[in-house]
Scaffold this motif. Structure first.
Motif, PDB file in Angstrom:
ATOM      1  N   GLY A 171     -30.933 -45.602 -34.723  1.00 35.63           N
ATOM      2  CA  GLY A 171     -31.930 -46.341 -33.969  1.00 35.63           C
ATOM      3  C   GLY A 171     -33.304 -46.031 -34.487  1.00 35.63           C
ATOM      4  O   GLY A 171     -33.440 -45.451 -35.549  1.00 35.63           O
ATOM      5  N   LYS A 172     -34.322 -46.476 -33.742  1.00 36.54           N
ATOM      6  CA  LYS A 172     -35.676 -46.236 -34.218  1.00 36.54           C
ATOM      7  C   LYS A 172     -36.577 -45.800 -33.086  1.00 36.54           C
ATOM      8  O   LYS A 172     -36.296 -46.086 -31.918  1.00 36.54           O
ATOM      9  N   PHE A 173     -37.652 -45.129 -33.460  1.00 39.63           N
ATOM     10  CA  PHE A 173     -38.664 -44.755 -32.494  1.00 39.63           C
ATOM     11  C   PHE A 173     -39.692 -45.870 -32.428  1.00 39.63           C
ATOM     12  O   PHE A 173     -40.155 -46.344 -33.465  1.00 39.63           O
ATOM     13  N   SER A 174     -40.025 -46.280 -31.220  1.00 46.28           N
ATOM     14  CA  SER A 174     -41.074 -47.286 -31.075  1.00 46.28           C
ATOM     15  C   SER A 174     -42.417 -46.597 -31.288  1.00 46.28           C
ATOM     16  O   SER A 174     -42.499 -45.381 -31.369  1.00 46.28           O
ATOM     17  N   LYS A 175     -43.469 -47.385 -31.340  1.00 42.73           N
ATOM     18  CA  LYS A 175     -44.800 -46.817 -31.576  1.00 42.73           C
ATOM     19  C   LYS A 175     -45.220 -45.910 -30.431  1.00 42.73           C
ATOM     20  O   LYS A 175     -46.006 -44.992 -30.619  1.00 42.73           O
ATOM     21  N   SER A 176     -44.701 -46.187 -29.224  1.00 41.90           N
ATOM     22  CA  SER A 176     -45.063 -45.347 -28.088  1.00 41.90           C
ATOM     23  C   SER A 176     -44.154 -44.134 -27.950  1.00 41.90           C
ATOM     24  O   SER A 176     -44.237 -43.416 -26.963  1.00 41.90           O
ATOM     25  N   GLY A 177     -43.283 -43.925 -28.942  1.00 40.65           N
ATOM     26  CA  GLY A 177     -42.477 -42.705 -28.954  1.00 40.65           C
ATOM     27  C   GLY A 177     -41.155 -42.820 -28.222  1.00 40.65           C
ATOM     28  O   GLY A 177     -40.466 -41.823 -28.036  1.00 40.65           O
ATOM     29  N   LYS A 178     -40.802 -44.045 -27.759  1.00 44.30           N
ATOM     30  CA  LYS A 178     -39.496 -44.195 -27.113  1.00 44.30           C
ATOM     31  C   LYS A 178     -38.447 -44.427 -28.187  1.00 44.30           C
ATOM     32  O   LYS A 178     -38.747 -45.005 -29.237  1.00 44.30           O
ATOM     33  N   PHE A 179     -37.230 -44.018 -27.897  1.00 40.42           N
ATOM     34  CA  PHE A 179     -36.153 -44.188 -28.871  1.00 40.42           C
ATOM     35  C   PHE A 179     -35.265 -45.338 -28.449  1.00 40.42           C
ATOM     36  O   PHE A 179     -34.873 -45.437 -27.289  1.00 40.42           O
ATOM     37  N   LYS A 180     -34.975 -46.225 -29.408  1.00 40.24           N
ATOM     38  CA  LYS A 180     -34.141 -47.380 -29.114  1.00 40.24           C
ATOM     39  C   LYS A 180     -32.920 -47.346 -30.016  1.00 40.24           C
ATOM     40  O   LYS A 180     -33.069 -47.212 -31.243  1.00 40.24           O
TER      41      LYS A 180
END
Lengths: 180, 310
Positions: A71-80
């Motif tokens: 997955g990836k980290f969003s710019k706000s630091g959440k993991f998807k």
């Protein structure tokens, strides 16, 4: 490519644990080969130590992918989580949902799972619990989050949403450019 | 019988295998490495570079393979395997040498006085018990005084003197002192010279304006402010350590969740009843205060009316 910091691994582990619970330990402590998590351009990869060591010698801008993208980290630091993690989620999933053949296509086009399409569901699934969605022939199709607990689903009407869509295998085609 | 043709053919074949150089190759089988110390033949180098390089590479590889075939072998499923000797060539380090640890105050003193380090054993012999006991920790020797069943009280002691408590306090003070010294040693080890302190203060003042230093007048020769560099774990470290920290993190997350759940359950012993909804239903949407007022007839809160009636 670098190992995750403590905060990052916490984000990844909590997200994974919502689907596979304590089975998360099996991902980290594997009997066959040591595996590790690596971050490369905001993407988290689950990769064997051997291929990670090969990947070290590739320069950062040239390294496109290695191992399995989780997955990836969003710019706000959440993991998807990405759909590519499905193999591991399906293997270790705690709560599962099976959908009827007439519900497969709507789900694979990115829609939520309705009650009318629900074939089977794991007993005592709580509300807002990560679940893996299977077809009736036990083929993993994607994953999502339950809208209601198993008990509450009985009272609902057939058009009510049971599982909120998170990712499905249709993304391999729909998001081909951005997925990897 | 003329054997010259056969001999020639044999010679040609050997020429392929044997490599003759002015200075023989240096072969390091451990690294599978060949070093050619001969000076470059300028003529062939300028004439045809590609061919020259190819010949060099061929000769080197030939020499290496020849050397490999001379090594002792072991049998395996894939055919014979050569046993490589230990590596001879010293490869340079990838990383700089680790910095030496800063000396503690005691280590400095001991070095100046010539006191040699004596390592204490974790366990000591107990004469009374006639067995080895821990110096500290579980059933440690340092807790012997506070744990014995009978303790002498000094003659001039107060009436409320508790020998066990006093011994414990003394021990705790010793640990506290040690901890203080440890922290002081760390602080001393970090290079906190006057210059670095000044630089730190200057950096703080530079961003301590309303615009965070953005619209300040720049002085001549003023350097750009550098932020703190992020530091990550090395990628090439063995994965085992990473696994351990990950498992520890997972278990701590698990225990955190369990604690949360416990307190949650403590607050609401029976969560099958939705209290808020029940109140709303019972009071017909008026809320808990109205319910209390209705129950007490004209309740305590019923006395005061609406706005402006005081």
């Amino acid at each position: 490519m670098r190992p995750l910091t403590e905060e990052e691994s916490k984000a990844v582990f909590t997200k994974l644990a919502s689907y596979i619970g304590k089975n998360l330990v099996h991902l980290i402590d594997r009997p066959d080969e040591p595996y590790c998590f690596r971050l490369q351009k905001d993407r988290v990869f689950y990769v064997s130590e051997a291929s990670m060591r090969l990947g070290i010698s590739v320069a950062r801008p040239n390294l496109v992918s290695l191992g399995t993208c989780f997955g990836k980290f969003s710019k706000s630091g959440k993991f998807k989580l990405h759909i590519t993690v499905l193999d591991y989620l399906a293997q270790y999933a705690k709560y599962k949902v099976w959908i009827k053949p007439n519900g497969e296509m709507p789900f694979l086009y990115g829609n939520h799972v309705l009650k009318a399409h629900l074939g089977r569901i794991t007993e005592d699934t709580p509300e807002h619990q990560g679940v893996v969605v299977f077809s009736m022939s036990d083929i993993p199709l994607g994953f999502g989050v339950t809208a209601r607990s198993t008990v509450d689903t009985r009272k609902l009407d057939p058009t009510a949403i049971i599982v909120f869509h998170q990712a499905d295998v249709g993304e391999y085609l729909r998001d081909e450019e951005t997925l990897f | 019988m003329d054997v010259s043709s056969i001999l020639d053919a044999q010679k040609a074949r050997e020429q392929n295998v044997q490599v003759d150089k002015e200075t023989p190759f240096e072969i390091d089988c451990g690294h599978l490495m060949v070093t050619d110390l001969n000076p470059i033949d300028e003529e062939s180098y300028t004439e045809n570079l590609e061919e020259h390089l190819q010949n060099l590479a061929r000769d080197g590889t030939q020499a290496l393979i020849g050397a490999l075939f001379g090594l002792p072998t072991t049998k395996s499923d894939y055919g014979p395997l050569a046993q490589l000797p230990s590596r001879a060539y010293q490869l340079p380090r990838a990383k700089p040498l680790p910095k030496p640890k800063p000396q503690t105050k005691w280590e400095k003193f001991a070095a100046a006085k010539g006191i040699s380090h004596r390592k204490k054993d974790k366990r000591v012999w107990d004469e009374e018990k006639q067995e080895w006991v821990n110096r500290w920790g579980k059933d440690g020797k340092n807790k012997q005084v506070e744990e014995q069943w009978l303790t002498e009280v000094p003659r001039n002691a107060d009436a409320d003197y508790n020998p066990q408590l006093a011994a414990r306090q003394e021990r705790k003070e010793r640990t506290a002192k040690n901890e203080k010294q440890r922290v002081a040693n760390i602080a001393r080890g970090e290079s906190s010279s006057r210059k670095t302190e000044l630089e730190k203060t200057l950096a703080t003042t530079r961003v301590s304006t309303a615009s965070m230093g953005k619209f300040d007048k720049k002085l001549e020769g003023e350097k750009k402010l550098r932020g703190i560099k992020r530091k990550f774990d090395p990628t090439e470290a063995p994965v085992g350590n990473e696994q351990k920290t990950a498992l520890k993190l997972i278990s701590s997350m698990d225990s955190d969740a369990r604690k949360m759940r416990k307190t949650h359950r403590g607050d609401e012993p029976d969560n099958t009843l939705n209290a808020r909804k029940a109140i709303r239903f019972a009071s017909k949407g008026q809320g808990a205060a109205a319910l209390a007022g209705a129950r007490g007839g004209k309740g305590a809160r019923g006395g005061r009316g609406g706005k402006g009636r005081r």
